[in-house]
Design a protein around this motif. Sequence first.
Motif, PDB file in Angstrom:
ATOM      1  N   ASN A 316      -0.454   4.585   5.101  1.00  0.00           N
ATOM      2  CA  ASN A 316       0.232   5.865   5.317  1.00  0.00           C
ATOM      3  C   ASN A 316      -0.478   6.719   6.360  1.00  0.00           C
ATOM      4  O   ASN A 316       0.154   7.415   7.158  1.00  0.00           O
ATOM      5  CB  ASN A 316       0.326   6.637   4.001  1.00  0.00           C
ATOM      6  N   ALA A 317      -1.842   6.663   6.334  1.00  0.00           N
ATOM      7  CA  ALA A 317      -2.588   7.435   7.324  1.00  0.00           C
ATOM      8  C   ALA A 317      -2.290   6.931   8.723  1.00  0.00           C
ATOM      9  O   ALA A 317      -2.113   7.716   9.664  1.00  0.00           O
ATOM     10  CB  ALA A 317      -4.097   7.341   7.036  1.00  0.00           C
ATOM     11  N   ALA A 318      -2.235   5.594   8.868  1.00  0.00           N
ATOM     12  CA  ALA A 318      -1.917   5.031  10.186  1.00  0.00           C
ATOM     13  C   ALA A 318      -0.513   5.426  10.627  1.00  0.00           C
ATOM     14  O   ALA A 318      -0.284   5.792  11.784  1.00  0.00           O
ATOM     15  CB  ALA A 318      -2.063   3.508  10.151  1.00  0.00           C
ATOM     16  N   ALA A 319       0.443   5.367   9.662  1.00  0.00           N
ATOM     17  CA  ALA A 319       1.824   5.734  10.004  1.00  0.00           C
ATOM     18  C   ALA A 319       1.929   7.213  10.347  1.00  0.00           C
ATOM     19  O   ALA A 319       2.582   7.602  11.314  1.00  0.00           O
ATOM     20  CB  ALA A 319       2.762   5.387   8.846  1.00  0.00           C
ATOM     21  N   LEU A 320       1.256   8.047   9.524  1.00  0.00           N
ATOM     22  CA  LEU A 320       1.288   9.479   9.797  1.00  0.00           C
ATOM     23  C   LEU A 320       0.602   9.805  11.118  1.00  0.00           C
ATOM     24  O   LEU A 320       1.064  10.644  11.882  1.00  0.00           O
ATOM     25  CB  LEU A 320       0.596  10.241   8.656  1.00  0.00           C
ATOM     26  N   HIS A 321      -0.527   9.125  11.365  1.00  0.00           N
ATOM     27  CA  HIS A 321      -1.250   9.368  12.615  1.00  0.00           C
ATOM     28  C   HIS A 321      -0.372   9.028  13.820  1.00  0.00           C
ATOM     29  O   HIS A 321      -0.255   9.818  14.762  1.00  0.00           O
ATOM     30  CB  HIS A 321      -2.530   8.531  12.636  1.00  0.00           C
TER      31      HIS A 321
END
Length: 391
Positions: A316-321
């Motif tokens: 999720n962090a990668a997607a949000l980033h």
Amino acid sequence: MPNQITLADLTKGSASITNPALAGTGAPTGDVVPSAADAAAVAALTPDQQIAKLPAVDQTAVNQLAGQIDFTRDGIESTYGKDAQRATSTFADEILSDTRSKDTGEAGELLNTMLVTIDEAELGGFRKVPILGQVAVSIDKLRRRYQKVDAQIDEIITRLEAAQAKLVADISMYNTMYQQNAQQYRELKITVLAGKKALADFRATQLPALEAEADRSGDPMQAQVLKDFKSKLDRFEKRLDDLDRISVVTLQTAPQIKIIQNADQTIVDKIDTTISTTIPVWKSQMVIALGLSNQRKALDLQNKADDVTNKLLQRNAAALHKGAVDAEKANQRSVVEIDTLEKINSELIATLKETVQIQKEGKANREAAQAKMRQIEADLKQALLDNAQQM
């Protein structure tokens, strides 16, 4: 067809007239100019041929406005189309003011804050201790830490929803701006075509009569009056060219509005995904982690919960980033690339230079023609005198 103008009419300005041809025309009913692929063909058409390609309502507006143009009116060469020009300038100021006051980075910063808060909370059931490395956290401490972060996340969500609401309002406002820009573009093209039609008709029908009248009078002052009037017509033609250029700028504004609008829509979608998907998934995983901590194999199950949670947060962090960075890049990207501005500037400079050269050549040709005509007149008069003396 307007009343026939005489040389005497050129020495006095006619009364100002109103031009209601464009009043109440409503939203655009069709393109006033053809597509880019047909631009060269359209440029070669006469004003009447161009008008014939317009929708019926626009043809009526052009013909009505063209019929009201009085070339004897003082200052028409500098005031024609001024209302449309002023409206375009005002509209451009509104867009500039809005984009200056917009804080497009606020939503991206909130998303980033949320990611940092989750990442630094160490909610996987372990905490990092120097030398010892990861040490299991008691269920009570984990619960308290989760509650603290959960409150922070809820506060960020509230701010994200407020930012999202403002962006949605801005998107609606840009729709209105786009329609207004399209209407101004249509009015400018109608104004230009009406001016071209009136000028072409005048030069074809009434200007020859004025030239003939000046020749018959033999009065140099009358010839000067006619020359000044022709210069006025030339300035009016230049005014039409200026208005036409403004219409091109108005046309270029349309995609600029859409670029800003699409950037806002991207951020709105990302916020919606974060609130409706990412956060609920994160919370559900934390509930699972807390529940597993109470079971017999608390340590093993907690490790597995940590792995699941960490993987989930990483994805999720990668997607949000990626989403936040892409949205911010779209927001920070210039509306008009510098290469585009340089190309437009080069084209404008080249056009101006060519226009000046053509005007100089036209003036030189006219002066040469004037000298030749005077010589022809002198030769003819001498021939007539010689003939009369020999009879």
